[in-house]
Write a protein that holds these residues in place. Structure first.
Motif, PDB file in Angstrom:
ATOM      1  N   GLY A  87      42.325  29.262  46.623  1.00 20.23           N
ATOM      2  CA  GLY A  87      42.733  30.235  47.633  1.00 20.23           C
ATOM      3  C   GLY A  87      42.238  31.647  47.453  1.00 20.23           C
ATOM      4  N   MET A  88      41.338  31.883  46.522  1.00 23.91           N
ATOM      5  CA  MET A  88      40.824  33.237  46.341  1.00 23.91           C
ATOM      6  C   MET A  88      40.076  33.683  47.595  1.00 23.91           C
ATOM      7  N   ARG A  89      40.287  34.937  47.984  1.00 21.23           N
ATOM      8  CA  ARG A  89      39.618  35.477  49.165  1.00 21.23           C
ATOM      9  C   ARG A  89      39.272  36.939  48.927  1.00 21.23           C
ATOM     10  N   SER A  90      38.348  37.441  49.734  1.00 24.75           N
ATOM     11  CA  SER A  90      37.992  38.854  49.653  1.00 24.75           C
ATOM     12  C   SER A  90      38.249  39.577  50.974  1.00 24.75           C
ATOM     13  N   SER A  91      38.706  38.841  51.961  1.00 22.92           N
ATOM     14  CA  SER A  91      38.908  39.407  53.292  1.00 22.92           C
ATOM     15  C   SER A  91      40.166  40.269  53.354  1.00 22.92           C
ATOM     16  N   LEU A  92      40.232  41.120  54.361  1.00 26.00           N
ATOM     17  CA  LEU A  92      41.416  41.918  54.620  1.00 26.00           C
ATOM     18  C   LEU A  92      42.472  41.056  55.311  1.00 26.00           C
ATOM     19  N   PRO A  93      43.746  41.375  55.192  1.00 23.21           N
ATOM     20  CA  PRO A  93      44.305  42.565  54.531  1.00 23.21           C
ATOM     21  C   PRO A  93      44.399  42.384  53.020  1.00 23.21           C
ATOM     22  N   LEU A  94      44.500  43.503  52.326  1.00 22.96           N
ATOM     23  CA  LEU A  94      44.723  43.463  50.890  1.00 22.96           C
ATOM     24  C   LEU A  94      46.155  43.025  50.607  1.00 22.96           C
ATOM     25  N   PRO A  95      46.404  42.407  49.482  1.00 21.56           N
ATOM     26  CA  PRO A  95      47.770  41.993  49.148  1.00 21.56           C
ATOM     27  C   PRO A  95      48.660  43.206  48.892  1.00 21.56           C
ATOM     28  N   SER A  96      49.968  43.038  49.056  1.00 21.47           N
ATOM     29  CA  SER A  96      50.903  44.129  48.802  1.00 21.47           C
ATOM     30  C   SER A  96      50.951  44.432  47.312  1.00 21.47           C
ATOM     31  N   TRP A  97      51.407  45.621  46.979  1.00 23.13           N
ATOM     32  CA  TRP A  97      51.476  46.015  45.575  1.00 23.13           C
ATOM     33  C   TRP A  97      52.434  45.124  44.795  1.00 23.13           C
ATOM     34  N   LYS A  98      53.467  44.593  45.472  1.00 22.12           N
ATOM     35  CA  LYS A  98      54.413  43.705  44.802  1.00 22.12           C
ATOM     36  C   LYS A  98      53.737  42.399  44.381  1.00 22.12           C
ATOM     37  N   VAL A  99      52.892  41.870  45.258  1.00 25.60           N
ATOM     38  CA  VAL A  99      52.166  40.640  44.947  1.00 25.60           C
ATOM     39  C   VAL A  99      51.188  40.894  43.799  1.00 25.60           C
ATOM     40  N   VAL A 100      50.469  41.996  43.892  1.00 23.38           N
ATOM     41  CA  VAL A 100      49.492  42.337  42.852  1.00 23.38           C
ATOM     42  C   VAL A 100      50.186  42.508  41.506  1.00 23.38           C
ATOM     43  N   LEU A 101      51.287  43.263  41.480  1.00 19.88           N
ATOM     44  CA  LEU A 101      51.999  43.523  40.230  1.00 19.88           C
ATOM     45  C   LEU A 101      52.547  42.233  39.629  1.00 19.88           C
ATOM     46  N   THR A 102      53.120  41.383  40.476  1.00 22.03           N
ATOM     47  CA  THR A 102      53.663  40.103  40.005  1.00 22.03           C
ATOM     48  C   THR A 102      52.565  39.242  39.393  1.00 22.03           C
ATOM     49  N   GLN A 103      51.428  39.169  40.059  1.00 21.01           N
ATOM     50  CA  GLN A 103      50.326  38.349  39.553  1.00 21.01           C
ATOM     51  C   GLN A 103      49.761  38.906  38.244  1.00 21.01           C
ATOM     52  N   ILE A 104      49.598  40.216  38.162  1.00 26.56           N
ATOM     53  CA  ILE A 104      49.052  40.824  36.946  1.00 26.56           C
ATOM     54  C   ILE A 104      49.985  40.585  35.766  1.00 26.56           C
ATOM     55  N   ILE A 105      51.285  40.740  35.964  1.00 27.62           N
ATOM     56  CA  ILE A 105      52.249  40.474  34.893  1.00 27.62           C
ATOM     57  C   ILE A 105      52.174  39.020  34.463  1.00 27.62           C
ATOM     58  N   PHE A 106      52.081  38.112  35.433  1.00 29.02           N
ATOM     59  CA  PHE A 106      51.964  36.681  35.127  1.00 29.02           C
ATOM     60  C   PHE A 106      50.694  36.404  34.327  1.00 29.02           C
ATOM     61  N   TYR A 107      49.595  37.044  34.688  1.00 28.74           N
ATOM     62  CA  TYR A 107      48.328  36.841  33.975  1.00 28.74           C
ATOM     63  C   TYR A 107      48.439  37.293  32.521  1.00 28.74           C
ATOM     64  N   PHE A 108      49.067  38.451  32.303  1.00 30.40           N
ATOM     65  CA  PHE A 108      49.202  38.963  30.941  1.00 30.40           C
ATOM     66  C   PHE A 108      50.065  38.033  30.084  1.00 30.40           C
ATOM     67  N   VAL A 109      51.182  37.580  30.640  1.00 29.60           N
ATOM     68  CA  VAL A 109      52.084  36.705  29.885  1.00 29.60           C
ATOM     69  C   VAL A 109      51.404  35.380  29.558  1.00 29.60           C
ATOM     70  N   LEU A 110      50.770  34.775  30.557  1.00 29.32           N
ATOM     71  CA  LEU A 110      50.104  33.493  30.339  1.00 29.32           C
ATOM     72  C   LEU A 110      48.918  33.641  29.392  1.00 29.32           C
ATOM     73  N   GLU A 111      48.147  34.705  29.563  1.00 31.22           N
ATOM     74  CA  GLU A 111      46.980  34.925  28.706  1.00 31.22           C
ATOM     75  C   GLU A 111      47.410  35.117  27.259  1.00 31.22           C
ATOM     76  N   ASP A 112      48.490  35.858  27.053  1.00 33.12           N
ATOM     77  CA  ASP A 112      48.990  36.067  25.695  1.00 33.12           C
ATOM     78  C   ASP A 112      49.363  34.745  25.032  1.00 33.12           C
ATOM     79  N   PHE A 113      50.049  33.887  25.767  1.00 32.27           N
ATOM     80  CA  PHE A 113      50.506  32.610  25.218  1.00 32.27           C
ATOM     81  C   PHE A 113      49.312  31.718  24.868  1.00 32.27           C
ATOM     82  N   VAL A 114      48.400  31.539  25.802  1.00 36.04           N
ATOM     83  CA  VAL A 114      47.249  30.656  25.591  1.00 36.04           C
ATOM     84  C   VAL A 114      46.332  31.221  24.519  1.00 36.04           C
ATOM     85  N   PHE A 115      46.088  32.536  24.570  1.00 33.93           N
ATOM     86  CA  PHE A 115      45.192  33.172  23.602  1.00 33.93           C
ATOM     87  C   PHE A 115      45.747  33.043  22.189  1.00 33.93           C
ATOM     88  N   TYR A 116      47.045  33.264  22.034  1.00 32.49           N
ATOM     89  CA  TYR A 116      47.659  33.206  20.706  1.00 32.49           C
ATOM     90  C   TYR A 116      47.394  31.860  20.037  1.00 32.49           C
TER      91      TYR A 116
END
Length: 262
Positions: A87-116
């Motif tokens: 589902g990755m896209r580059s078209s408008l509209p841009l996602p809301s800041w809440k969606v972006v923040l939620t996804q970034i936090i999820f990426y950091f948590v998951l990346e930390d676990f897998v990387f460790y």
């Protein structure tokens, strides 16, 4: 963003655009630490007294360019269909800041676990000797050594960085933001300097340069500090005991010296 959408395809933006962005952020944030080390500027904030030779720094840069063009770029190209399917896209509209923040936090948590866990596995005897030891050739790390590694390690630990976005299929802008944050974090962790403004002085549970520099200084069987961005995985599994003990000893020494001066 509108100009990019109008003039380039999703494939061009996701692959070539992401590669250009990565190279720009990585080298622009990492090269200044080579300059600081060579000129001796801000040396009081340098974690180790030892310096890398110019030849060693240049060898690192040449290897990085080879790895980036021969490993990173092909991975971006061949992984594009997966991101597109999710589902990755580059078209408008841009996602809301809440969606972006939620996804970034999820990426950091998951990346930390897998990387460790991936990093701990790389410190087993066979994998360290044949794969991970390449990254540890630089016992005194500088910013650009963050991505100096065996091609197999680039793929293995790189999985930790892309699994989050691959699962969620984010907007390309979110993927780029994640890439920028992740690159800046890993360059800072390997920079070899601990400044008063270093993120670890302000962000709870953030590892940073002092935490990861300890990992590079010790033998592979005793290093610990396997975490990527945050330190909670090492704390939970007790793989930061040596680091915390050393910090406590240094703190006691500084306290004792300050009392003697009074």
């Amino acid at each position: 963003m509108m100009y990019l959408i109008d003039h380039f395809s999703d494939f061009q933006l996701a692959c070539i655009g992401s590669f250009i962005l990565h190279e720009s952020i990585f080298f622009l944030s990492g090269i200044p630490f080579i300059y600081l080390e060579r000129r001796g500027y801000l040396s009081k904030y340098k974690i180790q007294t030892k310096n890398n030779t110019p030849a060693a720094q240049e060898r690192c840069i040449m290897h990085l360019l080879l790895y980036h063009f021969c490993v990173n770029l092909p991975v971006m190209i061949f992984s594009y269909p997966v991101f597109k399917f999710m589902g990755m896209r580059s078209s408008l509209p841009l996602p809301s800041w809440k969606v972006v923040l939620t996804q970034i936090i999820f990426y950091f948590v998951l990346e930390d676990f897998v990387f460790y866990w991936g990093h701990r596995i790389l410190h087993t005897k066979w994998l360290y000797q044949h794969v991970h030891s390449i990254h540890h050739e630089y016992a005194t790390p500088f910013g650009l050594t963050s991505e100096y590694a065996h091609p197999a390690e680039i793929l293995f630990l790189g999985f930790a960085t892309i699994i989050g976005p691959a699962i969620t299929g984010p907007h390309l802008a979110t993927l780029w933001l994640w890439m920028v944050l992740r690159v800046l974090e890993t360059v800072e962790a390997h920079c070899g300097y601990h400044f008063p403004w270093s993120p670890s002085n302000f962000l709870p549970l953030y590892g940073g340069s002092d935490f990861h520099d300890y990992h590079h200084r010790l033998l592979y069987t005793k290093s610990g500090n396997y975490s990527s961005t945050f330190v909670y995985m090492d704390w939970i599994f007790g793989t930061d005991k040596g680091y915390r003990t050393l910090k406590a000893l240094k703190g006691s020494k500084i306290e004792a010296e300050s009392k003697e001066m009074q």
